[in-house]
Design a protein around this motif. Structure first.
Motif, PDB file in Angstrom:
ATOM      1  N   GLU A 183      28.162 -31.682  30.525  1.00  0.00           N
ATOM      2  CA  GLU A 183      26.812 -31.621  31.097  1.00  0.00           C
ATOM      3  C   GLU A 183      25.764 -31.825  29.999  1.00  0.00           C
ATOM      4  OE1 GLU A 183      26.292 -31.425  34.205  1.00  0.00           O
ATOM      5  OE2 GLU A 183      28.262 -30.793  34.933  1.00  0.00           O
ATOM      6  N   PRO A 184      24.607 -32.384  30.340  1.00  0.00           N
ATOM      7  CA  PRO A 184      23.543 -32.567  29.341  1.00  0.00           C
ATOM      8  C   PRO A 184      23.190 -31.251  28.658  1.00  0.00           C
ATOM      9  CG  PRO A 184      23.019 -33.746  31.355  1.00  0.00           C
ATOM     10  CD  PRO A 184      24.258 -32.947  31.652  1.00  0.00           C
ATOM     11  N   GLY A 185      22.950 -31.323  27.354  1.00  0.00           N
ATOM     12  CA  GLY A 185      22.610 -30.127  26.583  1.00  0.00           C
ATOM     13  C   GLY A 185      23.815 -29.455  25.960  1.00  0.00           C
ATOM     14  N   TYR A 186      25.021 -29.857  26.385  1.00  0.00           N
ATOM     15  CA  TYR A 186      26.250 -29.270  25.843  1.00  0.00           C
ATOM     16  C   TYR A 186      26.976 -30.292  24.971  1.00  0.00           C
ATOM     17  CZ  TYR A 186      25.714 -25.403  29.086  1.00  0.00           C
ATOM     18  OH  TYR A 186      25.233 -24.311  29.758  1.00  0.00           O
ATOM     19  N   GLY A 187      28.016 -29.807  24.303  1.00  0.00           N
ATOM     20  CA  GLY A 187      28.852 -30.684  23.488  1.00  0.00           C
ATOM     21  C   GLY A 187      28.246 -30.924  22.115  1.00  0.00           C
ATOM     22  N   ILE A 188      28.577 -32.054  21.533  1.00  0.00           N
ATOM     23  CA  ILE A 188      28.157 -32.363  20.162  1.00  0.00           C
ATOM     24  C   ILE A 188      26.673 -32.710  20.152  1.00  0.00           C
ATOM     25  CG2 ILE A 188      28.474 -33.967  18.236  1.00  0.00           C
ATOM     26  CD1 ILE A 188      31.455 -34.109  19.035  1.00  0.00           C
ATOM     27  N   ILE A 189      25.915 -31.930  19.382  1.00  0.00           N
ATOM     28  CA  ILE A 189      24.459 -32.126  19.386  1.00  0.00           C
ATOM     29  C   ILE A 189      23.926 -32.465  17.994  1.00  0.00           C
ATOM     30  CG2 ILE A 189      23.977 -30.772  21.458  1.00  0.00           C
ATOM     31  CD1 ILE A 189      23.416 -28.356  19.718  1.00  0.00           C
ATOM     32  N   GLY A 190      24.771 -32.415  16.997  1.00  0.00           N
ATOM     33  CA  GLY A 190      24.339 -32.812  15.655  1.00  0.00           C
ATOM     34  C   GLY A 190      25.542 -33.142  14.803  1.00  0.00           C
ATOM     35  N   VAL A 191      25.443 -34.229  14.023  1.00  0.00           N
ATOM     36  CA  VAL A 191      26.556 -34.603  13.141  1.00  0.00           C
ATOM     37  C   VAL A 191      26.003 -35.011  11.781  1.00  0.00           C
ATOM     38  CG1 VAL A 191      27.971 -35.431  15.064  1.00  0.00           C
ATOM     39  CG2 VAL A 191      26.598 -37.069  13.772  1.00  0.00           C
ATOM     40  N   HIS A 192      26.853 -34.919  10.779  1.00  0.00           N
ATOM     41  CA  HIS A 192      26.482 -35.373   9.439  1.00  0.00           C
ATOM     42  C   HIS A 192      27.773 -35.721   8.706  1.00  0.00           C
ATOM     43  CE1 HIS A 192      24.630 -35.620   5.515  1.00  0.00           C
ATOM     44  NE2 HIS A 192      25.482 -34.710   5.056  1.00  0.00           N
ATOM     45  N   THR A 193      27.782 -36.825   7.968  1.00  0.00           N
ATOM     46  CA  THR A 193      28.957 -37.184   7.161  1.00  0.00           C
ATOM     47  C   THR A 193      28.506 -37.631   5.783  1.00  0.00           C
ATOM     48  OG1 THR A 193      28.896 -39.477   7.947  1.00  0.00           O
ATOM     49  CG2 THR A 193      30.341 -37.969   9.142  1.00  0.00           C
ATOM     50  N   GLY A 194      29.373 -37.473   4.797  1.00  0.00           N
ATOM     51  CA  GLY A 194      29.038 -37.941   3.450  1.00  0.00           C
ATOM     52  C   GLY A 194      30.274 -38.126   2.599  1.00  0.00           C
ATOM     53  N   VAL A 195      30.121 -38.959   1.571  1.00  0.00           N
ATOM     54  CA  VAL A 195      31.200 -39.139   0.594  1.00  0.00           C
ATOM     55  C   VAL A 195      30.563 -39.461  -0.746  1.00  0.00           C
ATOM     56  CG1 VAL A 195      31.544 -41.622   1.065  1.00  0.00           C
ATOM     57  CG2 VAL A 195      33.440 -40.260   0.215  1.00  0.00           C
ATOM     58  N   ASN A 196      31.153 -38.944  -1.815  1.00  0.00           N
ATOM     59  CA  ASN A 196      30.683 -39.246  -3.172  1.00  0.00           C
ATOM     60  C   ASN A 196      31.891 -39.667  -3.998  1.00  0.00           C
ATOM     61  OD1 ASN A 196      29.700 -39.391  -5.719  1.00  0.00           O
ATOM     62  ND2 ASN A 196      29.059 -37.241  -5.874  1.00  0.00           N
ATOM     63  N   GLY A 197      32.124 -40.974  -4.026  1.00  0.00           N
ATOM     64  CA  GLY A 197      33.317 -41.518  -4.682  1.00  0.00           C
ATOM     65  C   GLY A 197      33.374 -41.252  -6.172  1.00  0.00           C
ATOM     66  N   ALA A 198      32.227 -40.965  -6.776  1.00  0.00           N
ATOM     67  CA  ALA A 198      32.229 -40.683  -8.218  1.00  0.00           C
ATOM     68  C   ALA A 198      33.093 -39.463  -8.520  1.00  0.00           C
ATOM     69  CB  ALA A 198      30.799 -40.459  -8.705  1.00  0.00           C
ATOM     70  N   GLY A 199      33.182 -38.557  -7.550  1.00  0.00           N
ATOM     71  CA  GLY A 199      33.984 -37.343  -7.754  1.00  0.00           C
ATOM     72  C   GLY A 199      35.435 -37.509  -7.335  1.00  0.00           C
ATOM     73  N   GLY A 200      35.794 -38.704  -6.854  1.00  0.00           N
ATOM     74  CA  GLY A 200      37.145 -38.947  -6.339  1.00  0.00           C
ATOM     75  C   GLY A 200      38.270 -38.553  -7.286  1.00  0.00           C
ATOM     76  N   PRO A 201      38.155 -38.886  -8.582  1.00  0.00           N
ATOM     77  CA  PRO A 201      39.251 -38.557  -9.510  1.00  0.00           C
ATOM     78  C   PRO A 201      39.558 -37.055  -9.629  1.00  0.00           C
ATOM     79  CG  PRO A 201      37.814 -40.225 -10.462  1.00  0.00           C
ATOM     80  CD  PRO A 201      37.130 -39.735  -9.222  1.00  0.00           C
ATOM     81  N   ASN A 202      38.705 -36.211  -9.102  1.00  0.00           N
ATOM     82  CA  ASN A 202      38.967 -34.764  -9.174  1.00  0.00           C
ATOM     83  C   ASN A 202      40.049 -34.286  -8.210  1.00  0.00           C
ATOM     84  OD1 ASN A 202      37.069 -33.989 -11.175  1.00  0.00           O
ATOM     85  ND2 ASN A 202      35.438 -34.378  -9.685  1.00  0.00           N
ATOM     86  N   LEU A 203      40.430 -35.150  -7.283  1.00  0.00           N
ATOM     87  CA  LEU A 203      41.409 -34.733  -6.264  1.00  0.00           C
ATOM     88  C   LEU A 203      42.181 -35.974  -5.833  1.00  0.00           C
ATOM     89  CD1 LEU A 203      42.401 -32.418  -4.534  1.00  0.00           C
ATOM     90  CD2 LEU A 203      40.344 -32.586  -3.169  1.00  0.00           C
ATOM     91  N   THR A 204      43.423 -36.104  -6.329  1.00  0.00           N
ATOM     92  CA  THR A 204      44.125 -37.371  -6.115  1.00  0.00           C
ATOM     93  C   THR A 204      45.624 -37.182  -5.848  1.00  0.00           C
ATOM     94  OG1 THR A 204      44.557 -37.554  -8.484  1.00  0.00           O
ATOM     95  CG2 THR A 204      42.612 -38.707  -7.658  1.00  0.00           C
ATOM     96  N   VAL A 205      46.205 -38.201  -5.190  1.00  0.00           N
ATOM     97  CA  VAL A 205      47.647 -38.439  -5.206  1.00  0.00           C
ATOM     98  C   VAL A 205      47.744 -39.873  -5.713  1.00  0.00           C
ATOM     99  CG1 VAL A 205      49.757 -38.609  -3.865  1.00  0.00           C
ATOM    100  CG2 VAL A 205      48.018 -36.936  -3.217  1.00  0.00           C
ATOM    101  N   LYS A 206      48.230 -40.052  -6.940  1.00  0.00           N
ATOM    102  CA  LYS A 206      48.044 -41.353  -7.608  1.00  0.00           C
ATOM    103  C   LYS A 206      48.995 -42.452  -7.131  1.00  0.00           C
ATOM    104  CE  LYS A 206      45.880 -39.846 -11.879  1.00  0.00           C
ATOM    105  NZ  LYS A 206      45.964 -38.381 -11.937  1.00  0.00           N
ATOM    106  N   ALA A 207      50.249 -42.080  -6.814  1.00  0.00           N
ATOM    107  CA  ALA A 207      51.248 -43.116  -6.535  1.00  0.00           C
ATOM    108  C   ALA A 207      51.521 -43.272  -5.040  1.00  0.00           C
ATOM    109  CB  ALA A 207      52.546 -42.793  -7.259  1.00  0.00           C
ATOM    110  N   GLY A 208      52.093 -44.424  -4.710  1.00  0.00           N
ATOM    111  CA  GLY A 208      52.523 -44.651  -3.334  1.00  0.00           C
ATOM    112  C   GLY A 208      51.597 -45.578  -2.576  1.00  0.00           C
ATOM    113  N   GLY A 209      50.510 -46.001  -3.236  1.00  0.00           N
ATOM    114  CA  GLY A 209      49.585 -46.949  -2.607  1.00  0.00           C
ATOM    115  C   GLY A 209      49.655 -48.292  -3.309  1.00  0.00           C
ATOM    116  N   SER A 210      48.632 -49.123  -3.131  1.00  0.00           N
ATOM    117  CA  SER A 210      48.664 -50.470  -3.699  1.00  0.00           C
ATOM    118  C   SER A 210      48.342 -50.487  -5.193  1.00  0.00           C
ATOM    119  CB  SER A 210      47.689 -51.370  -2.945  1.00  0.00           C
ATOM    120  OG  SER A 210      46.384 -50.842  -3.018  1.00  0.00           O
ATOM    121  N   ARG A 211      47.673 -49.452  -5.694  1.00  0.00           N
ATOM    122  CA  ARG A 211      47.351 -49.387  -7.130  1.00  0.00           C
ATOM    123  C   ARG A 211      48.584 -49.062  -7.957  1.00  0.00           C
ATOM    124  NH1 ARG A 211      43.141 -51.379  -9.473  1.00  0.00           N
ATOM    125  NH2 ARG A 211      41.743 -50.432  -7.959  1.00  0.00           N
TER     126      ARG A 211
END
Ligand code: ACO
Length: 344
Positions: A183-211
């Motif tokens: 019904e109107p007024g219910y459900g998802i009423i606000g969303v936000h997404t973000g990514v900061n790839g500069a920090g990517g190396p802080n959390l990794t699984v290095k092998a098993g992909g194309s690199r």
């Protein structure tokens, strides 16, 4: 319906909400005491630094899709949806059964979701909330009526059981929701997404992909394990979790004072407590089960949502905020008004 529904994020033609939730965790409980038998740690250290007392571990013959299917069946039942009525299945995971086919295709087959499309979404522990935002678009646009969103991971498969800084933190589990019009007024009423790839190396699984393919020279066994700069990720998480919640609320024209239940990613009790303070919420308006399951990655937020419902912590009309964060470094948040189920 062509005009924007009241309180729906900009661009939503149809208000979209969660029609049913379910979760599944494997049977085996691994306590902190169990871990002390093979890694140099203590129950006191783990509880004091993380709030975690136990986690679940999948059987060797159980893969991510097996956990996902169980959670999905429960969500379908809770929502009164037949698998054959699903239009789309999105599985958020960073531990797919295998690189190909997608885990979503296995879930589709196991469920007998004969007319559903499906795909996997990987943005580490933020995956479920990202998948929720993504799946909602298909309902909001009127393209689909029923979308199954699953968050599932077998994180214990990525653990180096000799690395005490990571192996104590994670566990296996899955949660799922069915999305549909509300019904109107219910459900998802606000969303936000973000990514900061500069920090990517802080959390990794290095092998098993194309690199660094599994067969390439120079792959060390450790490259297949999750590696983390814990303190860096901790600082990131503390700064992003509360802010992400506020952004989704702002998007809905609301503030944290109006939140009935905040359901953050269950990674560390200290991170949850820091975000609770940032949002100025009393303890009873924050849900946490990190003590029992550790960090189940994509399973974390939907398992918490499912348990919150089981415990009667969410009522119709409540404002609920979900926040995920993780590798990428990434984050995502959703504000939703619970209830408003229609018969469409
Ligand atoms: N048992 C005992 N001692 C330990 C353990 C352990 N399990 N792990 C680390 N230590 C030791 C370290 O070796 C270090 O010892 P030292 O001082 O002699 O060098 C000491 O404890 C402190 O280590 P820190 O890493 O600085 O401890 P910290 O207080 O930062 O806590 C933790 C570590 C719990 C990992 C924290 O940094 C954290 O929670 N980080 C965020 C993790 C997270 O949220 N990850 C999300 C991942 S989401 C995804 O996408 C996968």
């Amino acid at each position: 319906m062509t005009s924007q529904a009241p309180n729906s994020p900009q661009g939503y033609k149809t208000p979209v909400g969660i029609l049913g939730v379910g979760h599944f965790v494997p049977e085996e409980v691994v306590t902190n005491q169990d871990l002390t038998k093979f890694v140099d740690t203590t129950d006191e250290w783990i509880v004091g630094r993380t709030g975690i007392r136990a986690r679940r571990r999948a059987r060797p013959d159980q893969a991510t899709s097996d956990l996902a299917v169980e959670a999905a069946r429960r969500a379908l039942q809770a929502s009164g949806t037949r698998a054959e009525d699903l239009d789309l299945i999105i599985v958020a995971t960073m531990t797919p059964d295998c690189p190909m086919p997608a885990t979503a295709s296995m879930v589709q087959h196991q469920l007998g979701a004969s007319k559903a499309g499906g795909f996997d979404l990987n943005i580490a522990c933020s995956g479920f909330v990202y998948a929720l935002v993504t799946g909602a678009q298909f309902v909001a646009s009127g393209t689909f009526q029923r979308v199954l969103v699953v968050g599932a991971d077998c994180m214990t498969r990525l653990m180096n059981w000799k690395d005490r800084s990571t192996c104590v933190l994670f566990g296996d589990g899955a949660g799922a929701v069915v999305l549909g019009p509300v019904e109107p007024g219910y459900g998802i009423i606000g969303v936000h997404t973000g990514v900061n790839g500069a920090g990517g190396p802080n959390l990794t699984v290095k092998a098993g992909g194309s690199r660094l393919p599994s067969w390439s020279e120079g792959v060390n066994p450790g490259d297949y394990y999750l590696q983390m700069e814990g303190p860096e990720v901790f600082r990131f998480a503390v700064s992003v979790m509360g802010e992400a919640a506020i952004k989704a609320l702002e998007n809905a024209g609301l503030t944290s004072e109006q939140v009935a239940l905040f359901i953050p990613h269950q990674a560390n009790a200290r991170i949850i407590e820091a975000s609770r303070k940032r949002l100025n919420l009393p303890l009873e308006r924050v849900f946490s089960n990190v003590e029992h399951y550790g960090n189940t990655s994509c399973g974390s937020v939907p398992i918490a949502l499912s348990e919150a419902l089981e415990q009667g912590r969410i009522q119709n009309g409540d404002l609920v905020v979900l926040v995920g964060f993780g590798g990428g470094l990434s984050w995502a948040s959703v504000a939703l008004r619970w209830g408003g189920l229609s018969n469409s």
